[in-house]
Design an enzyme around this catalytic site. Structure first.
Site, PDB file in Angstrom:
ATOM      1  N   SER A 126       0.886  -0.799   0.347  1.00  0.00           N
ATOM      2  CA  SER A 126       0.145  -0.064   0.576  1.00  0.00           C
ATOM      3  C   SER A 126       0.765   1.117   0.297  1.00  0.00           C
ATOM      4  CB  SER A 126      -1.050   0.089   1.714  1.00  0.00           C
ATOM      5  OG  SER A 126      -1.166   1.303   1.844  1.00  0.00           O
ATOM      6  N   LYS A 127       0.113   2.061  -0.773  1.00  0.00           N
ATOM      7  CA  LYS A 127       1.310   3.494  -0.966  1.00  0.00           C
ATOM      8  C   LYS A 127       1.071   4.005   0.401  1.00  0.00           C
ATOM      9  CE  LYS A 127       0.410   4.841  -5.697  1.00  0.00           C
ATOM     10  NZ  LYS A 127       0.596   6.035  -7.192  1.00  0.00           N
ATOM     11  N   ARG A 128       0.006   3.852   1.081  1.00  0.00           N
ATOM     12  CA  ARG A 128       0.181   4.266   2.559  1.00  0.00           C
ATOM     13  C   ARG A 128       1.531   4.217   3.698  1.00  0.00           C
ATOM     14  NH1 ARG A 128      -4.054   3.976   5.110  1.00  0.00           N
ATOM     15  NH2 ARG A 128      -5.092   2.768   3.631  1.00  0.00           N
TER      16      ARG A 128
END
Ligand code: GLU
Ligand code: ZN
Length: 502
Positions: A245-247
């Site tokens: 996940s980019k987060r």
């Protein structure tokens, strides 16, 4: 006349088609790499196409991020970058042709109306309400593709085999928004057709939309037109086996560049995310990757993006470099802005001498400055934990005293310093490694670093003795309970001057 050798019937053409909607991340880099390796291995063409039609989500600096990451990794496109946004004319004419051929119909249903009608339907999605209403195209109406009612679309995928999508449950999907803007699924296929793409290599998140693409491809090119070969790459997962996940996960390629990963190591690691060398060997340089990369060897299980393994591989690649190449790779970390020392104190010759020793001990180029900063700073950066250990070490003072005495007179080169220090250790009844610890902290400020005696030899007698003596004084004041003595050297406050020499 000499016969020209026959050119291959078609050299493969692949494309990397990122959407600039965020930082360039490792999953995109892996997709780019597999396309690039495939093109290089098969003497094909690697096309770069920026899919920037979603004006609300695209940003120009993200386009730049893509270009600079590809340049850093050495994956230069043979064609492009093309901009999807500059191909609106081609997309529109494809829409016109599909309309003229009766493949599309206009629909003015609101989302609410569709929901109200289809609530409880066994097959979710749009119900074909407008299919036979004969609405004209126009503002406020989407255009839908009339999908066949039965049959299957088979995605012949090199990685996953034949994947069948039955047509019955497939809704009549939207290809043009009510604003008149063609959607991604259409622009993507039109561009692939116009760019004569032969192999579509991309992430498996795009597999579900592939049957729609195939329907459009056939509608535009004819029922029996050859389709591209598809290869949907396995997704990347984190430690918890969840999709990266980019987060949550460290995924921006830029951040790896900034920490001092080498392009070759990064490429080597990315290549192993879903592919492996037939021999199982993992440490590979770029020509080896190009020589051995085959799409057929890509597997479909999710690939764990393991930063520890990437870092380990980076260290291996660093150690494989020639010293000059290593020094050159270090340079950005040693020069003005990035380095912790004043630029005029940096001595390239000293660094060059230490380089082979440093090279053995770092996994990242970003770790290099801390390995050598004590050469170029007036006072070493004192690691508090390291110093606390020295303070807590009952025989540290004795070691320092004995070393100061022995170093004052011995020949100044690494082997002698080693010998002399071994004698110091014996004298105070400690192992050599134990005796080295306070000396290392006194001179370098840290517990770990390049080999101590080589470092001392290069630092010089005078400076070594000065640092040992300074540490000895600090140790004495620490023992006397002076709290100021536990701080870093060279930074006494105005009210707490360095204690005078004994
Ligand atoms: N632009 C799409 C994306 O970034 C990729 C499209 C493709 O590779 O076909 O997800
Ligand atoms: Zn409708």
């Amino acid at each position: 006349m000499v016969d020209a050798p026959l050119a291959p019937a078609t050299s493969p053409r692949v494309r990397f088609a990122p959407s600039p909607t965020g930082y360039f991340h490792v999953g995109s880099a892996r997709t780019a790499l597999f396309n690039w390796l495939f093109a290089r291995h098969n003497s094909g063409i690697f096309v770069l196409r920026i899919e920037d039609t979603d004006a609300e989500r695209n940003r120009e600096d993200w386009v730049e991020g893509i270009l600079s990451a590809l340049a850093w990794l050495g994956m230069d496109p043979d064609e492009g970058p093309y901009r999807q946004s500059e191909r609106a004319g081609a997309h529109q004419s494809a829409v016109d042709r599909l309309w003229a051929a009766g493949c599309l119909y206009a629909c003015d249903c609101s989302r609410e109306a569709v929901e109200a009608r289809t609530k409880g339907n066994p097959i979710p999605g749009y119900d074909g309400h407008c299919r036979h209403r004969g609405l004209d195209r126009g503002e406020g109406r989407v255009l839908r593709f009339a999908t066949p009612e039965e049959g299957v679309v088979v995605v012949a995928d090199v990685v996953r085999g034949d994947v069948e999508f039955p047509l019955a449950p497939m809704e009549d999907f939207v290809v043009v928004k009510s604003s008149g803007q063609p959607l991604f699924v259409l622009a993507n296929v039109v561009d692939d057709i116009d760019m004569a793409i032969t192999h579509v290599i991309r992430g498996e998140d795009l597999l579900p939309s592939t049957p729609k693409g195939i329907l459009l491809w056939r509608a535009l090119r004819g029922e029996h037109a050859p389709l591209p070969v598809y290869a949907h790459l396995p997704m990347l997962v984190n430690e918890q086996r969840k999709k990266l996940s980019k987060r949550r996960d460290p995924v921006s390629v830029e951040s790896y560049r900034d920490q001092g990963y080498l392009p070759v190591a990064f490429l080597n690691y990315l290549a192993l995310l879903g592919w492996s060398h037939p021999s199982g060997r993992e440490l590979l340089d770029v020509p080896e990757l190009v020589a051995e990369f085959r799409l057929e060897d890509v597997n479909h299980s999710p690939a764990f993006f393991d930063v520890a393994k990437l870092t380990h591989l980076n260290g291996e690649h660093l150690r494989r470099m020639g010293v000059d190449a290593f020094v050159a790779a270090c340079r950005p970390w040693l020069t003005a802005d990035a380095a912790p020392w004043p630029p005029e104190r940096f001595d390239e010759a000293v660094f060059h001498q230490m380089a082979p020793l440093v090279q053995e001990r770092v996994a990242l180029l970003g770790e290099v400055p801390a390995m050598v900063d004590f050469f170029f700073l007036e006072e070493p950066v004192l690691d508090e934990v390291a110093w606390a250990q020295v303070v807590g070490d009952a025989s540290a003072g004795e070691v320092l005293d004995a070393a100061i005495e022995a170093y004052a007179a011995c020949a100044w080169e690494a082997a002698t310093l080693h010998q002399v220090t071994a004698q110091v250790a014996e004298q105070v009844g400690r192992k050599l490694s134990k005796a080295q610890a306070p000396l290392r902290v006194a001179v370098t400020g840290r517990r770990v670093g390049p080999p101590l005696f080589d470092s001392l030899a290069l630092l010089g007698r005078e400076e070594t003795l000065r640092r040992l003596q300074a540490a000895r004084r600090r140790l004495a004041s620490a023992a006397a309970g002076d709290p100021g003595a536990s701080g870093a050297p060279g930074t006494p406050g105005p009210d707490e001057p360095e204690p005078p020499p004994p």
